[in-house]
Design an enzyme around this catalytic site. Structure first.
Site, PDB file in Angstrom:
ATOM      1  N   HIS A 177       0.869  -1.239   0.072  1.00 11.22           N
ATOM      2  CA  HIS A 177       0.107  -0.028  -0.062  1.00 11.22           C
ATOM      3  C   HIS A 177       1.140   1.165  -0.088  1.00 11.22           C
ATOM      4  O   HIS A 177       1.906   1.370   0.776  1.00 11.22           O
ATOM      5  CB  HIS A 177      -0.863   0.051   1.276  1.00 11.22           C
ATOM      6  CG  HIS A 177      -1.878   0.977   1.162  1.00 11.22           C
ATOM      7  ND1 HIS A 177      -1.594   2.317   1.386  1.00 11.22           N
ATOM      8  CD2 HIS A 177      -3.485   0.824   1.169  1.00 11.22           C
ATOM      9  CE1 HIS A 177      -2.859   2.930   1.523  1.00 11.22           C
ATOM     10  NE2 HIS A 177      -4.038   2.214   1.119  1.00 11.22           N
ATOM     11  N   GLU A 247     -10.200  -4.930   2.215  1.00 10.99           N
ATOM     12  CA  GLU A 247      -8.765  -4.278   2.496  1.00 10.99           C
ATOM     13  C   GLU A 247      -8.240  -5.132   3.750  1.00 10.99           C
ATOM     14  O   GLU A 247      -7.110  -5.846   3.842  1.00 10.99           O
ATOM     15  CB  GLU A 247      -8.281  -3.254   2.349  1.00 10.99           C
ATOM     16  CG  GLU A 247      -6.809  -3.011   2.379  1.00 10.99           C
ATOM     17  CD  GLU A 247      -6.413  -1.428   1.965  1.00 10.99           C
ATOM     18  OE1 GLU A 247      -6.239  -1.040   0.882  1.00 10.99           O
ATOM     19  OE2 GLU A 247      -6.567  -0.740   2.942  1.00 10.99           O
TER      20      GLU A 247
HETATM   21  C1  2GW Z   1     -16.897   3.024  -3.118  1.00  8.56           C
HETATM   22  C2  2GW Z   1     -16.847   3.903  -2.132  1.00  8.56           C
HETATM   23  C3  2GW Z   1     -17.564   4.874  -2.075  1.00  8.56           C
HETATM   24  C4  2GW Z   1     -18.603   5.031  -3.012  1.00  8.56           C
HETATM   25  C5  2GW Z   1     -18.490   4.338  -4.295  1.00  8.56           C
HETATM   26  C6  2GW Z   1     -17.853   3.326  -4.444  1.00  8.56           C
HETATM   27  C7  2GW Z   1     -17.802   2.454  -5.466  1.00  8.56           C
HETATM   28  C8  2GW Z   1     -16.770   1.622  -5.562  1.00  8.56           C
HETATM   29  C9  2GW Z   1     -18.863   2.515  -6.491  1.00  8.56           C
HETATM   30  O1  2GW Z   1     -19.830   3.323  -6.342  1.00  8.56           O
HETATM   31  N1  2GW Z   1     -18.670   1.793  -7.498  1.00  8.56           N
HETATM   32  C10 2GW Z   1     -17.735   0.853  -7.766  1.00  8.56           C
HETATM   33  O2  2GW Z   1     -17.577   0.303  -8.865  1.00  8.56           O
HETATM   34  N2  2GW Z   1     -16.751   0.924  -6.864  1.00  8.56           N
HETATM   35  C11 2GW Z   1     -15.683  -0.149  -7.361  1.00  8.56           C
HETATM   36  O3  2GW Z   1     -14.804  -0.367  -5.856  1.00  8.56           O
HETATM   37  C12 2GW Z   1     -14.706   0.447  -7.985  1.00  8.56           C
HETATM   38  O4  2GW Z   1     -14.118  -0.589  -9.001  1.00  8.56           O
HETATM   39  C13 2GW Z   1     -13.520   1.080  -7.009  1.00  8.56           C
HETATM   40  O5  2GW Z   1     -12.344   1.373  -7.617  1.00  8.56           O
HETATM   41  C14 2GW Z   1     -13.682  -0.194  -6.023  1.00  8.56           C
HETATM   42  C15 2GW Z   1     -13.041   0.384  -4.679  1.00  8.56           C
HETATM   43  O6  2GW Z   1     -13.650   1.678  -4.168  1.00  8.56           O
HETATM   44  P1  2GW Z   1     -12.951   2.780  -4.233  1.00  8.56           P
HETATM   45  O7  2GW Z   1     -11.877   2.757  -5.228  1.00  8.56           O
HETATM   46  O8  2GW Z   1     -13.816   4.032  -4.274  1.00  8.56           O
HETATM   47  O9  2GW Z   1     -12.306   2.811  -2.715  1.00  8.56           O
HETATM   48  P2  2GW Z   1     -10.780   3.223  -2.129  1.00  8.56           P
HETATM   49  O10 2GW Z   1     -10.215   3.883  -3.332  1.00  8.56           O
HETATM   50  O11 2GW Z   1     -10.788   4.123  -1.043  1.00  8.56           O
HETATM   51  O12 2GW Z   1     -10.164   1.927  -2.070  1.00  8.56           O
HETATM   52  C16 2GW Z   1      -9.553   1.068  -0.869  1.00  8.56           C
HETATM   53  O13 2GW Z   1     -10.253   0.686   0.001  1.00  8.56           O
HETATM   54  C17 2GW Z   1     -11.546   0.089  -0.258  1.00  8.56           C
HETATM   55  C18 2GW Z   1     -12.202  -0.400   0.908  1.00  8.56           C
HETATM   56  O14 2GW Z   1     -12.748   0.544   1.473  1.00  8.56           O
HETATM   57  C19 2GW Z   1     -10.981  -1.318  -1.197  1.00  8.56           C
HETATM   58  O15 2GW Z   1     -10.151  -2.240  -0.338  1.00  8.56           O
HETATM   59  C20 2GW Z   1      -9.943  -0.939  -2.386  1.00  8.56           C
HETATM   60  O16 2GW Z   1      -9.535  -1.913  -2.855  1.00  8.56           O
HETATM   61  C21 2GW Z   1      -8.975   0.176  -1.702  1.00  8.56           C
HETATM   62  O17 2GW Z   1      -8.306   0.499  -2.767  1.00  8.56           O
END
Ligand code: 2GW
Ligand code: MN
Length: 298
Positions: A177, A247
């Site tokens: 990370h 995660e």
């Molecule tokens: C996720 C959070 C808040 C609002 C919407 C979403 C969302 C995520 C969504 O509406 N639609 C969707 O397709 N996603 C998918 O989930 C998308 O592929 C996205 O990249 C993934 C993870 O959400 P993300 O990228 O917004 O979260 P991060 O960047 O804060 O991710 C970290 O923490 C997550 C857990 O909270 C996961 O572990 C993720 O893998 C981490 O990188």
């Protein structure tokens, strides 16, 4: 799979000899105590690796989730993957989405195709991100096992900015990370409540792995996602959800199923992280700014 490695024969090649008495990188850890390589720029020869994986005719599945508003990231994600992801190898993009009609038409390089897998969009964003484990698990035996050798699973609010190739492939792959790779284990944001399946005590833990980039053989990804999903369901039934969702469960899994290869933060970088960048020779896969108000609906 093993047979394909056994039959592998390289052509004559010219390259710098590996020097037995010299480390290729002295500023970073390049091998874990369990003999898993940590992949940093300067530690591998892409030409040798390409020849090896080419001669076994490897095919790679890249899974991404475009649920609800996140569909807006898909175009740029695929466009940059065409430029930088597994160039010259066979690739299937598996796009999990609740909006199949909104998937743009892409023109892909030869040997590459895009497969849409329709799934439901959960109401809570925590469920959207966590349920990826179950969906990948199911698709592993329904689809992936018949079509690809390896699975790479990534976040979609990202873009490729440099080469990400076969150097990342191995049986079980985790990624450091970008926010924690220089920290001690006590600072890792592991789940610290002992009631949770994701619990990691303060005196354990190797690295803090990112939820946004993991992979491995189809069989291994099937196991990993199945175990993480089961752990999440156990917790859900007890009314507890780990601090960083999928995660946290992934980090617990990797503690007792150690990755056979680990990717440096070159493979998952976030310019907004504010981490020390001196050791970073390349930024290969970058978080794109999310306009929280417009994209997210927390
Ligand atoms: C996720 C959070 C808040 C609002 C919407 C979403 C969302 C995520 C969504 O509406 N639609 C969707 O397709 N996603 C998918 O989930 C998308 O592929 C996205 O990249 C993934 C993870 O959400 P993300 O990228 O917004 O979260 P991060 O960047 O804060 O991710 C970290 O923490 C997550 C857990 O909270 C996961 O572990 C993720 O893998 C981490 O990188
Ligand atoms: Mn993300």
């Amino acid at each position: 799979d093993l047979d394909r490695w056994r039959e592998l024969q390289l052509p004559r090649m010219q390259y710098n000899q590996p020097a037995t008495l010299t480390q290729s990188r002295t500023d970073v850890l390049t091998l874990t105590p369990w003999f898993a390589p940590i992949v940093w720029e300067g530690t591998f020869n892409r030409d040798i690796l390409n020849e090896q994986f080419k001669s076994m005719n490897v095919s790679i599945g890249l899974t991404v989730f475009a649920i609800k508003k996140y569909i807006v990231f898909l175009q740029h994600f695929i466009d940059t993957a065409e430029m930088f992801f597994m160039v010259g190898h066979r690739v299937n993009y598996y796009v999990f989405t609740d909006r199949p009609n909104e998937v743009p038409k892409f023109t892909l390089a030869s040997g590459r195709r895009l497969v849409i897998i329709e799934v439901i969009g959960y109401k809570r964003w925590q469920d959207v991100t966590m349920r990826r484990m179950e969906m990948i698990h199911n698709a592993s035996m329904e689809t992936f096992i018949n079509e690809v050798d390896y699975i790479v699973s990534v976040d979609m609010d990202m873009k490729f900015t440099d080469l990400v190739g076969v150097e990342i492939l191995s049986e079980r792959v985790g990624t450091l990370h970008p926010g924690y790779y220089w920290s001690g284990r006590q600072s890792f944001t592991y789940e610290r409540r002992s009631q949770s399946e994701a619990y990691i005590p303060g005196d354990e833990g190797d690295f803090y792995y990112a939820g946004g980039f993991f992979g491995g053989s189809v069989r291994e990804v099937y196991q990993l996602t199945g175990q993480c999903h089961n752990a999440m369901m156990k917790d859900k039934n007890r009314g507890i959800e780990a601090l960083w969702h999928d995660e946290s469960y992934l980090n617990k899994y990797f503690l007792y199923h150690k990755p056979t290869k680990i990717l440096s933060p070159e493979y998952l970088w976030d310019n907004g992280m504010g981490s020390p960048e001196a050791v970073l020779k390349k930024k290969r896969f970058l978080a794109v700014g999310k306009n929280s108000a417009a994209i997210r609906n927390k």
